[in-house]
Write an enzyme that holds these catalytic residues in place. Structure first.
Site, PDB file in Angstrom:
ATOM      1  N   HIS A  95       1.631 -24.344  63.460  1.00 18.23           N
ATOM      2  CA  HIS A  95       3.168 -24.597  63.627  1.00 18.23           C
ATOM      3  C   HIS A  95       2.974 -25.831  63.210  1.00 18.23           C
ATOM      4  O   HIS A  95       2.692 -26.703  63.244  1.00 18.23           O
ATOM      5  CB  HIS A  95       3.866 -24.526  65.259  1.00 18.23           C
ATOM      6  CG  HIS A  95       4.105 -23.461  65.200  1.00 18.23           C
ATOM      7  ND1 HIS A  95       4.572 -22.668  65.233  1.00 18.23           N
ATOM      8  CD2 HIS A  95       3.319 -22.591  67.042  1.00 18.23           C
ATOM      9  CE1 HIS A  95       5.137 -21.167  66.119  1.00 18.23           C
ATOM     10  NE2 HIS A  95       3.987 -21.921  66.980  1.00 18.23           N
ATOM     11  N   TYR A 101       9.355 -30.656  57.986  1.00 22.56           N
ATOM     12  CA  TYR A 101       8.278 -29.867  57.701  1.00 22.56           C
ATOM     13  C   TYR A 101       7.420 -30.113  56.680  1.00 22.56           C
ATOM     14  O   TYR A 101       6.294 -29.459  55.437  1.00 22.56           O
ATOM     15  CB  TYR A 101       9.247 -28.021  57.343  1.00 22.56           C
ATOM     16  CG  TYR A 101       9.780 -27.850  58.385  1.00 22.56           C
ATOM     17  CD1 TYR A 101      11.110 -27.373  59.034  1.00 22.56           C
ATOM     18  CD2 TYR A 101       9.167 -27.233  59.355  1.00 22.56           C
ATOM     19  CE1 TYR A 101      11.888 -27.419  59.482  1.00 22.56           C
ATOM     20  CE2 TYR A 101       9.776 -26.536  60.670  1.00 22.56           C
ATOM     21  CZ  TYR A 101      11.093 -26.731  60.724  1.00 22.56           C
ATOM     22  OH  TYR A 101      11.308 -26.361  62.091  1.00 22.56           O
TER      23      TYR A 101
HETATM   24  O1  CA2 Z   1       7.190 -25.858  63.258  1.00 24.43           O
HETATM   25  C1  CA2 Z   1       7.239 -24.654  62.823  1.00 24.43           C
HETATM   26  O2  CA2 Z   1       6.057 -24.378  61.801  1.00 24.43           O
HETATM   27  C2  CA2 Z   1       7.646 -23.897  62.801  1.00 24.43           C
HETATM   28  O3  CA2 Z   1       7.242 -22.849  63.308  1.00 24.43           O
HETATM   29  C3  CA2 Z   1       9.149 -24.086  61.536  1.00 24.43           C
HETATM   30  C4  CA2 Z   1      10.342 -23.013  62.751  1.00 24.43           C
HETATM   31  C5  CA2 Z   1      10.996 -22.515  61.160  1.00 24.43           C
HETATM   32  C6  CA2 Z   1      11.008 -22.408  60.432  1.00 24.43           C
HETATM   33  C7  CA2 Z   1      11.752 -22.620  59.069  1.00 24.43           C
HETATM   34  O4  CA2 Z   1      10.871 -23.338  58.342  1.00 24.43           O
HETATM   35  C8  CA2 Z   1      11.775 -24.209  57.700  1.00 24.43           C
HETATM   36  C9  CA2 Z   1      11.258 -24.763  56.241  1.00 24.43           C
HETATM   37  C10 CA2 Z   1      11.850 -26.124  55.149  1.00 24.43           C
HETATM   38  C11 CA2 Z   1      13.786 -25.264  55.769  1.00 24.43           C
HETATM   39  C12 CA2 Z   1      14.359 -24.945  57.153  1.00 24.43           C
HETATM   40  C13 CA2 Z   1      13.389 -24.277  57.861  1.00 24.43           C
HETATM   41  C14 CA2 Z   1      10.608 -23.458  64.181  1.00 24.43           C
HETATM   42  O5  CA2 Z   1      11.543 -22.248  64.421  1.00 24.43           O
HETATM   43  C15 CA2 Z   1       9.621 -23.298  64.931  1.00 24.43           C
HETATM   44  O6  CA2 Z   1      10.016 -23.920  66.113  1.00 24.43           O
HETATM   45  C16 CA2 Z   1       8.310 -24.123  64.395  1.00 24.43           C
END
Ligand code: CA2
EC number: 4.2.1.10
Length: 149
Positions: A101, A24
């Site tokens: 995303h 991310y």
């Molecule tokens: O890629 C994306 O932006 C997602 O929406 C992020 C979600 C996860 C959100 C959690 O984001 C985090 C960021 C940093 C550390 C941990 C989680 C995931 O469940 C989707 O499949 C794709």
């Protein structure tokens, strides 16, 4: 309502920049919100930001947007893959939205390949990192300008 855009980030996105940077990136959510707000100011767009780890709070915020927000940019987080209620809220308020995303969900686990929102979205942006938010706002600006001509 004039040129007001709501940015919504869903569950766990408050962790952005602090965990899993290999997926991310290292930009924090507060920086994403600040950068997008600044970009909005250069475009003459008022940006409202909201983040919640709770599906119902996201739905309540979407309801509140009715009548005072022209576009929604939403990263629903994991609710992307599970939430009929979130789909229904977005469809119910009839505010156009872009699904964003950070990661390329189609290159990840199978369960991330399905979105309950995408077919209702004006556009879906994934895999551009946090630039996806900026790209979405640029697109919204062009759509809002076109709608006023
Ligand atoms: O890629 C994306 O932006 C997602 O929406 C992020 C979600 C996860 C959100 C959690 O984001 C985090 C960021 C940093 C550390 C941990 C989680 C995931 O469940 C989707 O499949 C794709």
């Amino acid at each position: 309502m004039d040129r007001t855009v709501l940015l919504i980030n869903g569950p766990n996105l408050n962790l952005l920049g602090t965990r899993e940077p290999h997926i991310y990136g290292s930009t924090t959510l507060s920086d994403v919100e600040a950068n997008t707000k600044t970009q909005g100011e250069t475009l003459g767009i008022t940006l409202q930001s909201f983040q919640s780890n709770h599906e119902g709070a996201m739905i309540d915020r979407i309801h509140e947007a009715r009548g005072n927000v022209e576009y929604i940019i939403i990263n629903p987080g994991g609710l992307t893959h599970t939430s009929v209620a979130l789909r229904d809220a977005l469809a119910g308020v009839a505010i156009p939205f872009i699904e964003v995303h950070i990661s390329n969900v189609h290159a990840r686990e199978e369960f991330r390949h399905k979105s309950f929102l995408s077919d209702k979205a004006v556009a879906v942006i994934c895999g551009l990192g946090v630039f996806g938010y900026s790209a979405a706002l640029q697109f919204v600006d062009e759509r809002l300008r076109a709608s006023k001509t």
